[in-house]
Enzyme design. Structure first.
Site, PDB file in Angstrom:
ATOM      1  N   LYS A  52     -22.778  59.347  67.420  1.00  0.00           N
ATOM      2  CA  LYS A  52     -22.874  59.190  68.624  1.00  0.00           C
ATOM      3  C   LYS A  52     -23.333  58.220  69.357  1.00  0.00           C
ATOM      4  O   LYS A  52     -22.805  57.193  70.432  1.00  0.00           O
ATOM      5  CB  LYS A  52     -23.729  60.623  69.449  1.00  0.00           C
ATOM      6  N   GLN A  96     -30.120  66.980  69.983  1.00  0.00           N
ATOM      7  CA  GLN A  96     -29.252  67.858  69.036  1.00  0.00           C
ATOM      8  C   GLN A  96     -29.718  69.117  68.490  1.00  0.00           C
ATOM      9  O   GLN A  96     -31.016  69.106  68.261  1.00  0.00           O
ATOM     10  CB  GLN A  96     -29.131  66.699  67.690  1.00  0.00           C
ATOM     11  N   ASP A 119     -24.233  67.577  77.831  1.00  0.00           N
ATOM     12  CA  ASP A 119     -23.809  68.782  76.709  1.00  0.00           C
ATOM     13  C   ASP A 119     -23.345  70.035  77.565  1.00  0.00           C
ATOM     14  O   ASP A 119     -22.748  70.630  76.746  1.00  0.00           O
ATOM     15  CB  ASP A 119     -24.897  69.417  75.684  1.00  0.00           C
TER      16      ASP A 119
HETATM   17  N1  GUN Z   1     -24.999  70.553  67.489  1.00  0.00           N
HETATM   18  C1  GUN Z   1     -23.659  70.996  67.165  1.00  0.00           C
HETATM   19  N2  GUN Z   1     -22.986  70.767  68.112  1.00  0.00           N
HETATM   20  C2  GUN Z   1     -23.638  70.001  69.098  1.00  0.00           C
HETATM   21  C3  GUN Z   1     -23.302  69.627  70.465  1.00  0.00           C
HETATM   22  O1  GUN Z   1     -22.229  69.605  70.987  1.00  0.00           O
HETATM   23  N3  GUN Z   1     -24.227  69.188  71.040  1.00  0.00           N
HETATM   24  C4  GUN Z   1     -25.614  68.996  70.600  1.00  0.00           C
HETATM   25  N4  GUN Z   1     -26.727  68.667  71.174  1.00  0.00           N
HETATM   26  N5  GUN Z   1     -25.983  69.617  69.150  1.00  0.00           N
HETATM   27  C5  GUN Z   1     -24.816  70.077  68.614  1.00  0.00           C
END
Ligand code: GUN
Length: 292
Positions: A52, A96, A119
């Site tokens: 990311k 995350q 998110d």
């Molecule tokens: N863990 C698995 N998928 C995601 C996501 O889309 N966002 C976040 N913050 N954590 C995750």
């Protein structure tokens, strides 16, 4: 049979985004900035967060990584979130998941300023999605929608079966697909069924799907007998096998023989999820500029 190439699509989208970021910086003087919070040292989460960050840099955005030890308490995380909420140079905040055991995930996610919630996990943003007037769309469902749109896959009146009922993928995906197309850019006019680990006769239902979206978190769960010939199959799973190989929730080698189109893992939905995070971060920077 068509391969739905998410990697290539995400490159196209990132090129479009790079240009939008340049224009945004020129007109506002603002560099969109994403703050990513990683707690503990789960190897998969480390890779996701690092991907990311790299993607942010590629499109000309700033990223700030906050790496915290596995022993971090909920209270300590809440202090950091508050700082990031108040920092006008930070536009998007991403925590995350999963958080280590003992951290109160809901309290932490609820504390994120909904305007910085790239998110789209905050209840306010989930509510807006369910009413068809989203502020942000959750990254993975939004990536899947881009895949359907850009490959010209019609959804109106189609039966979409979603395998998995998570808050991150299954539930928001269903809300988006069932929405009236005329009311919102996120609508798709589909007939949607969600099936999950407790569904009876699951394969009878998956076999009725024109479009199958599989996000159940079990390696090679969906096999050829569960798929109607010529169905579109979208694999959201990322599972690591004991030999270290990555595989999806779909048994790709057998399902590709029946499906009309199929997304691979890796190189399918994953890269699109990251592109949509960047899109949301640019949107967050835009929102901060408008409300100032
Ligand atoms: N863990 C698995 N998928 C995601 C996501 O889309 N966002 C976040 N913050 N954590 C995750």
């Amino acid at each position: 049979m068509q391969i739905l190439d998410g990697k290539k699509l995400s490159e196209t989208i990132c090129n479009e985004l790079s240009e939008q970021v340049i224009r945004f910086k020129l007109s506002t003087g603002i560099t969109p900035c994403l703050a990513a919070v990683l707690v503990g040292d789960d190897p998969a989460s480390r890779i996701y967060v690092s991907n990311k960050e790299k993607a942010c840099q590629k499109v000309g955005m700033e990223s700030r990584l906050f790496r915290l030890p596995v022993t971090t308490t909920t209270e300590e995380l809440l202090v950091l979130i508050e700082e990031l909420n108040n920092d006008t140079n930070v536009h998007g905040i991403l925590v995350q998941l999963p958080l280590p055991e003992g951290c109160d995930e809901l309290r932490v996610l609820d504390a994120i300023d909904p305007k910085k919630d790239v998110d789209a996990f905050h209840p306010e943003n989930v509510g807006l999605i369910s009413q068809g007037r989203p502020r942000y769309l959750p990254c993975t469902p939004c990536g899947i929608q881009q895949m359907l749109i850009r490959y010209g896959i019609e959804t109106a009146g189609k039966h979409v079966v979603i395998v998995g009922r998570s808050d991150i993928v299954g539930k928001p995906m269903a809300l988006m697909l069932v929405q009236k197309q005329s009311l919102s850019q996120t609508g798709a006019d589909a007939t949607v069924t969600i099936v999950h680990s407790r569904t009876k006769n699951l394969s009878d239902i998956t076999r009725q799907a024109d479009i199958l979206i599989v996000a159940i978190g079990r390696a090679c769960f969906l096999t050829a007998e569960m798929v109607k010939p010529e169905a579109v199959v979208i694999d959201v799973g990322i599972n690591r096998l004991s030999d270290g190989k990555i595989c999806g929730d779909v048994d790709f080698d057998t399902v590709k023989e029946v499906a009309g189109a199929i997304s691979p893992v890796p190189g399918g939905v994953g890269p699109l999820t990251i592109s949509m995070l960047l899109l949301n971060t640019l949107r967050a920077a835009n929102l901060s500029n408008v409300s100032e």
